[in-house]
Motif scaffolding. Structure first.
Motif, PDB file in Angstrom:
ATOM      1  N   GLY A  49      47.398  37.933  40.953  1.00 34.99           N
ATOM      2  CA  GLY A  49      46.830  39.282  40.865  1.00 34.99           C
ATOM      3  C   GLY A  49      46.219  39.758  42.177  1.00 34.99           C
ATOM      4  N   ARG A  50      46.631  40.942  42.586  1.00 34.00           N
ATOM      5  CA  ARG A  50      46.143  41.517  43.857  1.00 34.00           C
ATOM      6  C   ARG A  50      44.814  42.237  43.686  1.00 34.00           C
ATOM      7  NH1 ARG A  50      50.016  38.085  45.159  1.00 34.00           N
ATOM      8  NH2 ARG A  50      51.407  38.752  46.815  1.00 34.00           N
ATOM      9  N   GLY A  51      44.286  42.279  42.465  1.00 34.43           N
ATOM     10  CA  GLY A  51      43.010  42.965  42.234  1.00 34.43           C
ATOM     11  C   GLY A  51      41.818  42.184  42.754  1.00 34.43           C
ATOM     12  N   GLY A  52      42.038  40.985  43.223  1.00 31.47           N
ATOM     13  CA  GLY A  52      40.936  40.269  43.848  1.00 31.47           C
ATOM     14  C   GLY A  52      40.873  38.797  43.531  1.00 31.47           C
ATOM     15  N   PHE A  68      44.505  35.756  39.928  1.00 36.73           N
ATOM     16  CA  PHE A  68      44.897  35.083  38.684  1.00 36.73           C
ATOM     17  C   PHE A  68      46.416  35.184  38.505  1.00 36.73           C
ATOM     18  CE2 PHE A  68      45.600  34.599  34.160  1.00 36.73           C
ATOM     19  CZ  PHE A  68      44.823  33.489  33.896  1.00 36.73           C
ATOM     20  N   ASN A 116      45.365  49.089  36.885  1.00 40.53           N
ATOM     21  CA  ASN A 116      44.013  49.319  37.389  1.00 40.53           C
ATOM     22  C   ASN A 116      44.098  49.988  38.759  1.00 40.53           C
ATOM     23  OD1 ASN A 116      41.413  49.225  38.326  1.00 40.53           O
ATOM     24  ND2 ASN A 116      41.042  47.089  37.719  1.00 40.53           N
ATOM     25  N   ASP A 175      41.485  51.881  39.959  1.00 45.34           N
ATOM     26  CA  ASP A 175      40.132  52.429  40.028  1.00 45.34           C
ATOM     27  C   ASP A 175      39.479  52.168  41.383  1.00 45.34           C
ATOM     28  OD1 ASP A 175      38.308  53.978  38.580  1.00 45.34           O
ATOM     29  OD2 ASP A 175      36.959  52.282  38.465  1.00 45.34           O
ATOM     30  N   GLU A 176      40.158  51.453  42.213  1.00 43.85           N
ATOM     31  CA  GLU A 176      39.746  51.161  43.590  1.00 43.85           C
ATOM     32  C   GLU A 176      38.422  51.795  44.041  1.00 43.85           C
ATOM     33  OE1 GLU A 176      42.767  50.392  47.156  1.00 43.85           O
ATOM     34  OE2 GLU A 176      42.494  52.510  46.695  1.00 43.85           O
ATOM     35  N   PHE A 198      31.763  51.941  40.947  1.00 43.82           N
ATOM     36  CA  PHE A 198      32.424  50.748  41.477  1.00 43.82           C
ATOM     37  C   PHE A 198      32.711  49.753  40.362  1.00 43.82           C
ATOM     38  CE2 PHE A 198      31.801  46.485  43.537  1.00 43.82           C
ATOM     39  CZ  PHE A 198      32.994  46.473  44.233  1.00 43.82           C
ATOM     40  N   VAL A 199      31.739  49.560  39.480  1.00 45.60           N
ATOM     41  CA  VAL A 199      31.885  48.532  38.457  1.00 45.60           C
ATOM     42  C   VAL A 199      32.907  48.922  37.380  1.00 45.60           C
ATOM     43  CG1 VAL A 199      30.065  49.228  36.844  1.00 45.60           C
ATOM     44  CG2 VAL A 199      30.529  46.800  37.182  1.00 45.60           C
ATOM     45  N   GLU A 225      36.089  46.926  37.060  1.00 45.21           N
ATOM     46  CA  GLU A 225      36.085  45.599  36.446  1.00 45.21           C
ATOM     47  C   GLU A 225      36.851  45.711  35.122  1.00 45.21           C
ATOM     48  OE1 GLU A 225      34.910  42.254  34.119  1.00 45.21           O
ATOM     49  OE2 GLU A 225      34.427  44.310  33.592  1.00 45.21           O
ATOM     50  N   LEU A 282      46.322  43.673  31.912  1.00 41.84           N
ATOM     51  CA  LEU A 282      45.798  44.630  32.871  1.00 41.84           C
ATOM     52  C   LEU A 282      45.999  44.062  34.265  1.00 41.84           C
ATOM     53  CD1 LEU A 282      42.459  46.491  32.645  1.00 41.84           C
ATOM     54  CD2 LEU A 282      42.837  45.091  34.626  1.00 41.84           C
ATOM     55  N   ASN A 339      46.376  45.017  38.697  1.00 46.03           N
ATOM     56  CA  ASN A 339      46.113  45.899  39.815  1.00 46.03           C
ATOM     57  C   ASN A 339      47.404  46.638  40.236  1.00 46.03           C
ATOM     58  OD1 ASN A 339      46.445  45.512  43.093  1.00 46.03           O
ATOM     59  ND2 ASN A 339      44.541  46.478  42.473  1.00 46.03           N
ATOM     60  N   ALA A 357      31.898  39.831  37.303  1.00 48.26           N
ATOM     61  CA  ALA A 357      32.134  39.329  38.652  1.00 48.26           C
ATOM     62  C   ALA A 357      31.408  40.141  39.730  1.00 48.26           C
ATOM     63  CB  ALA A 357      33.621  39.277  38.944  1.00 48.26           C
ATOM     64  N   LEU A 358      30.936  41.333  39.413  1.00 50.32           N
ATOM     65  CA  LEU A 358      30.140  42.029  40.433  1.00 50.32           C
ATOM     66  C   LEU A 358      28.920  41.169  40.729  1.00 50.32           C
ATOM     67  CD1 LEU A 358      29.306  45.720  40.920  1.00 50.32           C
ATOM     68  CD2 LEU A 358      27.476  44.078  41.067  1.00 50.32           C
TER      69      LEU A 358
HETATM   70  C1  LIG Z   1      32.865  45.037  40.218  1.00 48.37           C
HETATM   71  C2  LIG Z   1      34.323  44.874  40.113  1.00 48.37           C
HETATM   72  C3  LIG Z   1      35.176  45.880  40.527  1.00 48.37           C
HETATM   73  C4  LIG Z   1      36.534  45.753  40.441  1.00 48.37           C
HETATM   74  N1  LIG Z   1      37.324  46.772  40.879  1.00 48.37           N
HETATM   75  C5  LIG Z   1      38.661  46.640  40.797  1.00 48.37           C
HETATM   76  C6  LIG Z   1      39.501  47.688  41.236  1.00 48.37           C
HETATM   77  O1  LIG Z   1      39.048  48.721  41.711  1.00 48.37           O
HETATM   78  N2  LIG Z   1      40.839  47.531  41.140  1.00 48.37           N
HETATM   79  C7  LIG Z   1      41.391  46.385  40.620  1.00 48.37           C
HETATM   80  O2  LIG Z   1      42.607  46.301  40.546  1.00 48.37           O
HETATM   81  N3  LIG Z   1      40.619  45.379  40.211  1.00 48.37           N
HETATM   82  C8  LIG Z   1      39.266  45.471  40.275  1.00 48.37           C
HETATM   83  N4  LIG Z   1      38.490  44.442  39.830  1.00 48.37           N
HETATM   84  C9  LIG Z   1      39.154  43.254  39.263  1.00 48.37           C
HETATM   85  C10 LIG Z   1      39.497  43.479  37.796  1.00 48.37           C
HETATM   86  O3  LIG Z   1      38.388  43.092  37.021  1.00 48.37           O
HETATM   87  C11 LIG Z   1      40.689  42.662  37.336  1.00 48.37           C
HETATM   88  O4  LIG Z   1      40.450  41.328  37.613  1.00 48.37           O
HETATM   89  C12 LIG Z   1      41.999  43.040  37.989  1.00 48.37           C
HETATM   90  O5  LIG Z   1      42.242  44.409  37.927  1.00 48.37           O
HETATM   91  C13 LIG Z   1      43.115  42.294  37.322  1.00 48.37           C
HETATM   92  O6  LIG Z   1      44.352  42.580  37.931  1.00 48.37           O
HETATM   93  P1  LIG Z   1      45.162  41.513  38.773  1.00 48.37           P
HETATM   94  O7  LIG Z   1      45.289  40.267  37.951  1.00 48.37           O
HETATM   95  O8  LIG Z   1      46.455  42.184  39.015  1.00 48.37           O
HETATM   96  O9  LIG Z   1      44.404  41.275  40.022  1.00 48.37           O
HETATM   97  C14 LIG Z   1      37.100  44.558  39.923  1.00 48.37           C
HETATM   98  C15 LIG Z   1      36.261  43.535  39.506  1.00 48.37           C
HETATM   99  C16 LIG Z   1      34.891  43.684  39.599  1.00 48.37           C
HETATM  100  C17 LIG Z   1      34.023  42.570  39.147  1.00 48.37           C
END
Ligand SMILES: Cc1cc2nc3c(=O)[nH]c(=O)nc-3n(C[C@H](O)[C@H](O)[C@H](O)COP(=O)(O)O)c2cc1C
Ligand code: SF4
Ligand code: SF4
Ligand code: FES
Lengths: 617, 243
Positions: free
Chosen positions: A186-189, A192, A214, A216-217, A302-303, A306, A340, A342, A522-523
């Motif tokens: 997962g590129r969302g951070g 996973f 997602n 919501d960047e 920002f949150v 999540e 869900l 990114n 995770a924040l």
């Molecule tokens: C505070 C907070 C903000 C987040 N913001 C984003 C976001 O803007 N975009 C995003 O893709 N994931 C964000 N995440 C991660 C998501 O919770 C989630 O792990 C992710 O979207 C899963 O997608 P992935 O498996 O493709 O990475 C955030 C997590 C936290 C704790």
């Protein structure tokens, strides 16, 4: 346009579009990403249209608006195909010359070419510019070739072939297996494994399942998701449809940050066009698979990016994180199994289907396949969005792509991972960048932000800056996150004001522990990274602030003094003129002095002095 | 029924129950502040930490949000749990330094003073720990939903909507009753009831017999409307003592 009702319909359309294409025909592509739009690239579009019309060239040259090319700092960017001549910082008044010289005489307009800030060398072709040369743009590269508001542009580049192939020739299990084998993370951070998430959703019993994008960047420095969605929305939709097929979902949501009007517009338009072409909706390409997509607008905190907060927001309640001892893949949106991911994760899916998992896992580093898009900003010569294979060393990114540190200064640290990432010092510049190594270094991949800092950055101040952001963005539900981050911020502030004491570092570490270990989402659990990583690599800088009441980088206002070196001062009095509190004293012609009692340490005198006579202590 | 181990001993719990409730039902004490057995778990105060081992995984987690499952092993007093609990309690104490209830809980955990001594993020003398019990009880147990959270981060606070007198508040005092810090005051002054914190003043109904002002009129109206029972009106003409 008639609906495409089979894979062969799609192939027929692709052939027809290819036959219409004349490879030698010049195409002027104009970046219309948000960065270039800020510099009025729309005016340039009109100027081209007008100039071409006045010379009777309208039928011979195409003009195309595309999404972001990534080199936003040099915008507005114009690339003329097929030779890929790249012009930077183009103004409407340059257009007649470009048409005359490049389109008619086939020569370059040298003054508009990219000039390397260090060597002074000029580059004509986009792919030769060092900023692009060291990249591998397998996801982001198509942005410069398609008009995001025209589905046929995407289809012409074999778009939707991966979906057609999956739907007609692969079972959902086979698609799933391919994504698992590719080991897409997962590129969302958090990195996973996507295949495992999908598998859980697929294997959970239930009629209704969902897939969610997602977008919501909320990280202030990152804009790769925005640029993909604005520049190539069909790539994300195609990935989403393939994922939906694999997990057994018939409905999808794209959750877009409210502050991204162009992304909202382009994805909404893309959904409509895809429906019109039969690529979304009932019985897609005659396969019997139904899938449709709704676009939702986020609230902007920002949150709310999540995952559990985002799901709450789609359901219509407050966008606050929820306890999740049960995975969203099992019980997500409306309690149904939900995958869900990114934006960038979804955008990788068509590529995996097209090139196969073997090819894909050959790209990148151990257990970290594929590429990653970063937003490279800060004190480097070239800034913008870059895409490199996972495992590319930081040094390549900063020195080859980024062109090194601005004004020949010294590198100090690079902050990766967005607000709750960490700072990495010089000694780790050769470490390959991927999910696992960044974690090992006390930072993270996060949103893919990369902020380069030079010798003039104070690491205590940097940590304080990020803690302030996180403090304001904490939703405020958990005691540890809400109160703990505030306390950490207050201690950092005290240290930068010269009021730090011996026990502060221990207290910062205690607070970091409690926030990391007892927050709900995770924040909170990552919020201590800015402090822990700077304490790890720059501890003596903290100690200097606390013990010697001194800020070595000359940033913390309370700990510095501006003075005038009489040897260098020729008494011109420029500093005296600009000082807003009349702290500069002296008569014209003889060296000036600064009255420390009045000085507010704004540093404007230092900027004004032409003889480098104002010093920071 | 599910069997689980807490501090080395086997206990039974109901399926779907949360771990904190299961512990309470079995007479095991886990300090907690934002949980109430009549309300769904919230997970805000972060005090009810325990260590759960499930298969290979050992995690520090809040017990109120953790659904029990067969065979889990729970520890409520490991050094890690105690450290987490103590540090969370210190943060809670900075929010409610003047609340006797919170002071007592803190002392039980061995905390005598707050280190650092920074001002708490709430206004001075506020004593609210933002556990949300009042908000949730008002909305989910009573119904009117007259108070709400506003702002995020350290600015978060509980207020009536728009910070104006909440017309929907019936003055039942449930929030006063559930508040773990005792920071919501309710006073009856002659024929008025006052909830200072919510800026709410209500007129009282008077007993036909003894003339004591015994219940807010708004509360009577609310019950009548909710039950739709016209005979109930008569019932409220007399106070409990005269009925
Ligand atoms: C505070 C907070 C903000 C987040 N913001 C984003 C976001 O803007 N975009 C995003 O893709 N994931 C964000 N995440 C991660 C998501 O919770 C989630 O792990 C992710 O979207 C899963 O997608 P992935 O498996 O493709 O990475 C955030 C997590 C936290 C704790
Ligand atoms: S960790 Fe912070 S942001 Fe996440 S739910 Fe708790 S208070 Fe909200
Ligand atoms: S007023 Fe009392 S019950 Fe309400 S949130 Fe604050 S501490 Fe909790
Ligand atoms: S009682 Fe569990 S978090 Fe508050």
């Amino acid at each position: 346009m008639n609906r495409l009702t089979s894979k062969s319909d799609l192939e027929r359309l692709q052939k027809e579009l290819a036959s219409r294409k004349e490879p030698e025909r010049p195409v002027v592509t104009l970046c219309q990403g948000t960065g270039c739009r800020a510099y009025a690239s729309e005016k340039i579009h009109n100027a081209f249209k007008k100039e071409l019309a006045s010379r009777g060239l309208t039928d011979q040259v195409s003009v195309k608006s595309t999404g972001c090319h990534g080199f936003c700092e040099q915008g507005p960017i114009v690339v003329i195909l097929p030779d890929e001549i790249c012009y930077c910082r183009v103004k409407p008044e340059d257009i007649p010359e470009i048409v005359e010289t490049t389109l008619l005489e086939k020569k370059t307009v040298d003054r508009l070419l990219f000039t390397d800030p260090v060597s002074g060398e000029k580059f004509a072709r986009e792919s030769e510019i060092p900023f692009y040369k060291y990249q591998r743009r397998v996801i982001f590269g198509k942005n410069r070739l398609v008009d995001p508001q025209n589905i046929e542009d995407y289809i012409a580049l074999e778009g939707y072939s991966a979906l057609a192939h999956a739907l007609t020739e692969m079972s959902p299990d086979k698609v799933l297996l391919e994504v698992k084998k590719a080991n897409l993370r997962g590129r969302g951070g958090a990195g996973f494994p996507t295949g495992i998430k999908w598998e859980t959703t697929r294997n959970t019993p239930g009629e209704k399942k969902y897939v969610i994008v997602n977008a919501d960047e909320g990280d202030p420095g990152a804009y790769m998701d925005r640029s993909i969605l604005e520049g190539n929305p069909h790539l994300v939709l195609e990935g989403l449809a393939i994922g939906a097929y694999a997990v057994g979902a018939r409905e999808g949501y794209v959750f877009v940050r409210q502050e991204y009007p162009l992304a909202l517009e382009n994805i909404t338009e893309a959904v409509e066009q895809a429906r019109e072409y039969g690529l979304l909706g009932k019985n897609i390409l005659g396969s019997g698979f139904d899938f449709d997509v709704k676009v939702k607008r986020g609230a902007g905190a920002f949150v709310s990016g999540e995952s559990s907060a985002l799901i709450s927001a789609i359901e219509g309640s407050a966008g606050e994180p929820r306890p999740k001892h049960v995975n969203a893949a099992i019980s997500g949106l409306w309690g149904k199994p939900t995958s869900l991911n990114n934006v960038e994760t979804w955008a990788n899916v068509p590529l995996i289907m097209k090139e196969g998992s073997d090819w894909y896992s050959g790209l990148g580093s151990d257990n970290n396949p594929g590429t990653k898009i970063f937003s490279l900003v800060g004190k480097v010569n070239n800034t913008g969005l870059i895409e490199v294979p996972m495992g590319t060393p930081l040094r390549t990114i900063i020195y080859d792509i980024g062109g090194g540190i601005k004004e020949g200064k010294k590198f100090k640290a690079v902050q990766t991972g967005g607000p709750s990432g960490g700072c990495i010092p010089e000694e780790h510049l050769d470490v390959p960048v991927d999910f696992d190594r960044l974690n090992q270094m006390g930072s993270m991949m996060g949103s893919g932000g990369m902020i380069v800092m030079d010798e003039n950055s104070c690491m205590v101040d940097v940590a304080k800056y990020f803690m302030q952001f996180l403090m304001e963005e904490s939703c405020g539900k958990c005691t540890s996150c809400r109160e703990g981050i505030k306390k950490m911020h207050d201690i950092l502030e005290k240290i930068t004001l010269g009021e730090g004491c011996e026990t502060d570092l221990q207290q910062l570490e205690d607070l970091a522990w409690i926030i990391e270990n007892t927050s709900l989402c995770a924040l909170g659990s990552t919020a201590s990274n800015p402090v822990l990583s700077t304490l790890k690599y720059f501890r003596e800088e903290y100690e200097t602030h606390i013990k010697d009441k001194c800020c070595p980088a000359g940033v913390c206002k309370a700990l510095i003094r501006y003075t005038i070196e009489p040897e260098h001062c020729n008494g011109c009095g420029r500093c005296k003129k600009v000082c807003s509190v009349d702290a500069v004293e002296g008569n014209k012609g003889s060296p000036m002095t600064i009255n420390q009692e009045f000085c507010i340490r704004c540093g404007i005198c230092q900027e004004a002095c032409r003889f480098n006579a104002v010093l920071v202590e | 029924m599910i069997t689980l181990t807490i501090n080395g001993k086997k206990y039974e719990a109901q399926k779907g129950q949360n771990l904190l409730q299961a512990a309470i039902d079995n007479g095991i004490e886990i300090p907690h502040l934002c949980y109430h057995e009549k309300l769904p778990p919230y997970g805000g105060c972060r005090l009810c930490q325990v260590e759960v081992t499930k298969g290979e995984k050992v995690e520090l987690t809040t017990s109120c949000t953790y659904p029990v499952s067969q065979g889990i092993q729970v520890e409520t007093e490991t050094p890690r749990v105690q450290k987490a609990r103590r540090l969370v309690m210190e943060l809670i104490l900075t929010m409610a330094p003047d609340s006797p209830e919170i002071q007592q809980m803190a002392r039980k955990l061995g905390i005598e003073t707050i280190p650092g001594g920074f001002p708490s993020s709430g206004e001075k003398g506020d004593d609210c720990i933002k556990c949300g019990l009042c908000v949730r009880a008002c909305e989910e147990l009573v119904g009117p939903g007259s108070i709400t959270f506003s702002s995020k981060g350290p600015e978060r606070k509980v207020v009536p909507p728009f910070e104006e007198e909440p017309e929907s508040c019936i003055g039942c005092g449930t929030c006063v009753h559930v508040c773990p810090t005792g920071c919501i005051s309710m006073e009856d002054l002659g024929r008025k009831r006052k909830l200072e914190r919510w800026k709410r003043v209500l007129s009282m109904k008077v007993c036909n017999d003894c003339s004591s002002a015994y219940i807010p009129k708004a509360q009577v109206d609310y019950y009548l409307k909710r039950t739709g029972d016209p005979y109930l009106a008569e019932w409220f003409d007399l106070c409990p003592d005269c009925r």
